[in-house]
Scaffold this active site. Sequence first.
Site, mmCIF file in Angstrom:
data_model
loop_
_atom_site.group_PDB
_atom_site.id
_atom_site.type_symbol
_atom_site.label_atom_id
_atom_site.label_comp_id
_atom_site.label_asym_id
_atom_site.label_seq_id
_atom_site.Cartn_x
_atom_site.Cartn_y
_atom_site.Cartn_z
ATOM 1 N N GLY A 274 1.136 -5.285 1.052
ATOM 2 C CA GLY A 274 -0.378 -5.263 0.394
ATOM 3 C C GLY A 274 -0.022 -5.890 -1.182
ATOM 4 O O GLY A 274 -0.816 -6.405 -1.853
ATOM 5 N N GLU B 240 -0.696 -9.530 -0.633
ATOM 6 C CA GLU B 240 -1.895 -9.884 -0.424
ATOM 7 C C GLU B 240 -2.880 -9.630 -1.841
ATOM 8 O O GLU B 240 -3.352 -10.929 -1.729
ATOM 9 C CB GLU B 240 -2.426 -8.624 0.253
ATOM 10 C CG GLU B 240 -1.965 -8.894 1.636
ATOM 11 C CD GLU B 240 -2.780 -7.981 2.689
ATOM 12 O OE1 GLU B 240 -2.061 -6.509 2.232
ATOM 13 O OE2 GLU B 240 -3.328 -7.989 3.526
ATOM 14 N N GLU C 97 3.722 -5.483 7.098
ATOM 15 C CA GLU C 97 2.926 -3.975 7.843
ATOM 16 C C GLU C 97 3.379 -4.790 9.529
ATOM 17 O O GLU C 97 2.859 -2.816 9.859
ATOM 18 C CB GLU C 97 1.126 -5.124 7.584
ATOM 19 C CG GLU C 97 0.866 -4.463 6.160
ATOM 20 C CD GLU C 97 0.647 -5.749 5.719
ATOM 21 O OE1 GLU C 97 2.114 -7.002 5.504
ATOM 22 O OE2 GLU C 97 0.417 -5.957 4.334
ATOM 23 N N ALA D 122 0.373 -1.081 -0.032
ATOM 24 C CA ALA D 122 0.253 -0.190 0.093
ATOM 25 C C ALA D 122 0.529 1.462 0.041
ATOM 26 O O ALA D 122 2.243 1.424 0.464
ATOM 27 C CB ALA D 122 -0.810 0.169 1.099
HETATM 28 C C1 LIG Z 1 -10.325 2.305 9.489
HETATM 29 C C2 LIG Z 1 -9.530 0.971 9.520
HETATM 30 C C3 LIG Z 1 -8.830 1.347 7.821
HETATM 31 C C4 LIG Z 1 -8.288 0.657 6.752
HETATM 32 C C5 LIG Z 1 -8.281 1.520 5.924
HETATM 33 C C6 LIG Z 1 -7.502 -0.064 5.239
HETATM 34 C C7 LIG Z 1 -5.976 0.270 3.804
HETATM 35 C C8 LIG Z 1 -5.336 -0.906 3.945
HETATM 36 C C9 LIG Z 1 -5.056 -2.220 3.165
HETATM 37 C C10 LIG Z 1 -3.814 -2.319 3.373
HETATM 38 C C11 LIG Z 1 -3.132 -2.614 4.057
HETATM 39 C C12 LIG Z 1 -1.307 -2.751 3.121
HETATM 40 C C13 LIG Z 1 -0.815 -2.767 4.147
HETATM 41 C C14 LIG Z 1 0.553 -1.687 3.561
HETATM 42 O O1 LIG Z 1 0.786 -2.429 2.472
HETATM 43 S S1 LIG Z 1 2.197 -1.331 3.919
HETATM 44 C C15 LIG Z 1 3.071 -1.422 3.025
HETATM 45 C C16 LIG Z 1 3.834 -2.596 3.392
HETATM 46 N N1 LIG Z 1 5.381 -2.556 2.467
HETATM 47 C C17 LIG Z 1 5.934 -2.578 3.329
HETATM 48 O O2 LIG Z 1 6.129 -1.950 4.607
HETATM 49 C C18 LIG Z 1 7.360 -2.401 1.863
HETATM 50 C C19 LIG Z 1 8.120 -1.151 2.071
HETATM 51 N N2 LIG Z 1 9.606 -0.425 0.822
HETATM 52 C C20 LIG Z 1 9.880 -1.216 1.891
HETATM 53 O O3 LIG Z 1 9.963 -1.766 2.835
HETATM 54 C C21 LIG Z 1 11.472 -0.908 0.793
HETATM 55 O O4 LIG Z 1 11.117 0.345 0.356
HETATM 56 C C22 LIG Z 1 11.717 -1.697 -0.801
HETATM 57 C C23 LIG Z 1 10.084 -2.009 -1.580
HETATM 58 C C24 LIG Z 1 11.750 -3.287 -0.233
HETATM 59 C C25 LIG Z 1 12.360 -1.420 -1.855
HETATM 60 O O5 LIG Z 1 13.688 -0.642 -1.036
HETATM 61 P P1 LIG Z 1 14.617 0.021 -1.694
HETATM 62 O O6 LIG Z 1 15.143 0.154 -3.318
HETATM 63 O O7 LIG Z 1 15.547 -0.195 -0.267
HETATM 64 O O8 LIG Z 1 13.937 1.441 -1.281
HETATM 65 P P2 LIG Z 1 13.598 2.673 -0.765
HETATM 66 O O9 LIG Z 1 13.283 2.031 0.682
HETATM 67 O O10 LIG Z 1 14.713 3.365 -0.246
HETATM 68 O O11 LIG Z 1 12.731 2.915 -1.251
HETATM 69 C C26 LIG Z 1 12.703 4.134 -2.071
HETATM 70 C C27 LIG Z 1 11.814 5.422 -2.022
HETATM 71 O O12 LIG Z 1 10.161 4.611 -1.706
HETATM 72 C C28 LIG Z 1 9.421 4.919 -0.818
HETATM 73 N N3 LIG Z 1 8.974 3.751 -0.160
HETATM 74 C C29 LIG Z 1 9.394 2.327 -0.209
HETATM 75 N N4 LIG Z 1 8.091 1.478 -0.400
HETATM 76 C C30 LIG Z 1 6.601 2.473 0.117
HETATM 77 C C31 LIG Z 1 5.428 2.669 0.147
HETATM 78 N N5 LIG Z 1 5.195 0.621 0.710
HETATM 79 N N6 LIG Z 1 4.500 3.505 0.070
HETATM 80 C C32 LIG Z 1 4.830 4.770 -0.146
HETATM 81 N N7 LIG Z 1 6.262 5.507 -0.356
HETATM 82 C C33 LIG Z 1 7.310 3.741 -0.332
HETATM 83 C C34 LIG Z 1 10.205 4.953 -0.144
HETATM 84 O O13 LIG Z 1 9.908 6.043 1.245
HETATM 85 C C35 LIG Z 1 11.181 5.932 -0.742
HETATM 86 O O14 LIG Z 1 10.984 7.223 -1.269
HETATM 87 P P3 LIG Z 1 12.635 8.697 -0.800
HETATM 88 O O15 LIG Z 1 12.968 8.713 -2.252
HETATM 89 O O16 LIG Z 1 10.716 9.666 -1.064
HETATM 90 O O17 LIG Z 1 12.601 8.619 -0.185
#
Ligand SMILES: CCCCCCCC/C=C\C=C\CC(=O)SCCNC(=O)CCNC(=O)[C@H](O)C(C)(C)COP(=O)(O)OP(=O)(O)OC[C@H]1O[C@@H](n2cnc3c(N)ncnc32)[C@H](O)[C@@H]1OP(=O)(O)O
Length: 719
Positions: free
Chosen positions: A100, A103, A123, A61
Amino acid sequence: MAEYNRVSECVGLITLRNPPVNALSAAVRQGIVDTVQRALSDPNVKSVVICGQNGIFCGGADIKEFRSNMTGPPLIPMIHAIESANKPVVAAIEGSALGGGLELALGCHYRIAHSKARLGLPEVSLGLLPAAGGSQRLPRLIGVPAALNLITTGRHVTAAEALQLGIVDQVTDHNTVAAAVKFALSVAGRSLDPRRISTHPCPQQPDLDALFEEVMQKVRQSARGAIAPIACVQAVRAAATLPYAQGMERERELMATLFTSGQARALQYCFFAERAVGRWRMPSGARWDTSKPRPVHKAAVIGLGTMGRGITVALAQTGLSVIAVETQEKQLMEAKQAISGMLERGAKGRGVAPALDGVIYSQNIQAVADVDLVIEAVFEDIALKTKVFQQLSAVCKPGTLLCTNTSALDVDQLASETPNPELVVGMHFFAPAHVMKLLEVVYGPRSSPQAVATAMQLGKKMGKASVAVGNCRGFVGNRMLKPYIEEAFFLLEEGATPELVDQALEEFGFPMGVFRMSDLSGLDVGWRVRKGDGLVEPGTASGRSARIRQGRRYSPLGDLLCEEGRFGQKTGRGWYQYDKPGSRVARFDPWLHSFLGAYRAQHGLVARRIDHQEVLERCLYALINEGFHILDDGIAAGPEDIDVIYVSGYGWPRHRGGPMFYANMVGLAKVLERLEHYQQLHPEVPHLQPSSLLRRLVASGSPPIHKWGEAIKKLHSQL
Ligand SMILES: CCCCCCCC/C=C\C=C\CC(=O)SCCNC(=O)CCNC(=O)[C@H](O)C(C)(C)COP(=O)(O)OP(=O)(O)OC[C@H]1O[C@@H](n2cnc3c(N)ncnc32)[C@H](O)[C@@H]1OP(=O)(O)O
């Protein structure tokens, strides 16, 4: 967004496009809904493949959306629509499938992964649970124990492990999308009922209650007050005991509580803060994006005590050639054995070959002549370090970066002793240096941006949370620790016990309270520093005047323990007692308690009742107050830098986001009011005097933490 193409005549190919990680933003979710609909309604399409652009399936997400009004199609019905499709849908997983993203893949009927892909439901590390059906589908697919492990730890698994667990159906070393398309063609027309994970029963598990009891206990212990791991266990329990629809309802309820919690906010703040500190900037205006690091192929470490050994291991594990120098032969031999052991154990844990040949040992500093970067890790003595820096300046090739691992000495002073101060920076590692995540990269007024960029890049390569900070006594971490420890000593004088103080801090979420930590690191460390500062006075003077030194309140309690030879765990006695020197289980020590009683009597102090709230307010607000001074002085560029330092190096509970985030959550006005309250009671304690930045921020309406940078700039321009 998502792009749609028809390939191999009858496969609908959906490509997620949202750089850099194809996060499931509203536009991407809308794109998926539309393209799936299009593929399913196209009579020429027999099967569907979903992939992500640029070698990454999906990072989950879009975390940035969580703090806004979420719009666009929700994930759960979107994934249901895919699972219920009457054409096979295959996920082609390259790079990462996380949260997500996984998922979504679990809603597909088949999953093909590249061998280098990583999959996981992280998560929990964002204070959430996999709430798009992940907590209900994964246990049905791989069984309850394995799902519990993945969901409560958030760990990422390799494609090989995913295949072994049954998360993916096939792993390829070749083009994943091509393999998935081929696979999709081969399964076209087959019955999809057995492939819809939500319709599976959870695999039978003997003694389910005992399993959940055991896992819950383990999770509670390691969670240190974090609520998400507990909710994750509860959600998996629902999967194991309830029909799917009811399990989904439970997943939704649990997520609703987590989603709006302060812990989720704190953990998501940490996620972005860890990335923000990489975008460092110096007061001179030098920045991460305009400063090019020098290449480092060969490095050296001078001094192979505990720190030098850990640093050598950390460097060698990145694949660098390392020259490890120790002038004493016996020390050198011992170090070689210890370093080889650490490299072997580390390699075994990671399933790789140990980099033993990467380290060359020498007694001669001349051996470092052709290295690109040196890290000095000799004893903390300015005269000795100065001598080493002068030798290095004479020996090293022009342009070699000279780094010091000092934790307390003045980096500028060392730099000024060398002909090229621009090449000098501090690289402050934390023990054990090959394990601890934190690295403070300390720049002085003359350090070149290139030197800082190189040290920061090397830190990243070593897997460290590297934070660039200015030079001052204690840098950021230890400077803030000083008032925290001093308040803990004062609390003992006033009637608290080490047990009470530690319990309050451990309940807050620290792995160890201040006194247990002091026993672990050794009371003699602080004693040596206080002696150097001229604070330690021999004798048994009593009364208030004996506790005012250099014009401010001082507690000699730590000095008195050291005079008794109580240095902590290493001597078997400190603030607690231990079975024997070196053992780790802290036990109540009656001696210490009569010592405290006698000390109070001698100084005319009357013990009063102190509660946990006072312990937290005095220790933590004193530490936070120092953090505001550090921001005001420009030693840290922003609150994220301080918070990453505290979370990665000082045991600050991650689910509380770091000290500055915590202050923001408590409310700046409240922190100010409590500091003023304690300052009135203890006027001789300067660290309780609220920082002028804190006052100014409160006066300007207590902006939220992401606006502090702007506010500080504005406040500084008004000075
Ligand atoms: C009342 C009830 C309400 C309920 C509403 C529910 C709605 C939600 C339903 C489902 C929810 C699902 C939950 C999720 O999916 S939570 C997200 C889970 N994912 C993660 O935790 C992954 C996070 N990311 C990472 O681990 C890494 O970024 C990776 C993908 C492995 C890539 O690593 P790497 O290549 O080292 O790059 P960076 O980590 O430096 O990331 C690059 C830039 O991308 C941004 N980023 C990364 N992931 C996300 C993301 N999921 N969302 C937004 N942005 C993301 C990161 O911040 C870096 O940005 P920047 O360059 O500006 O620093």
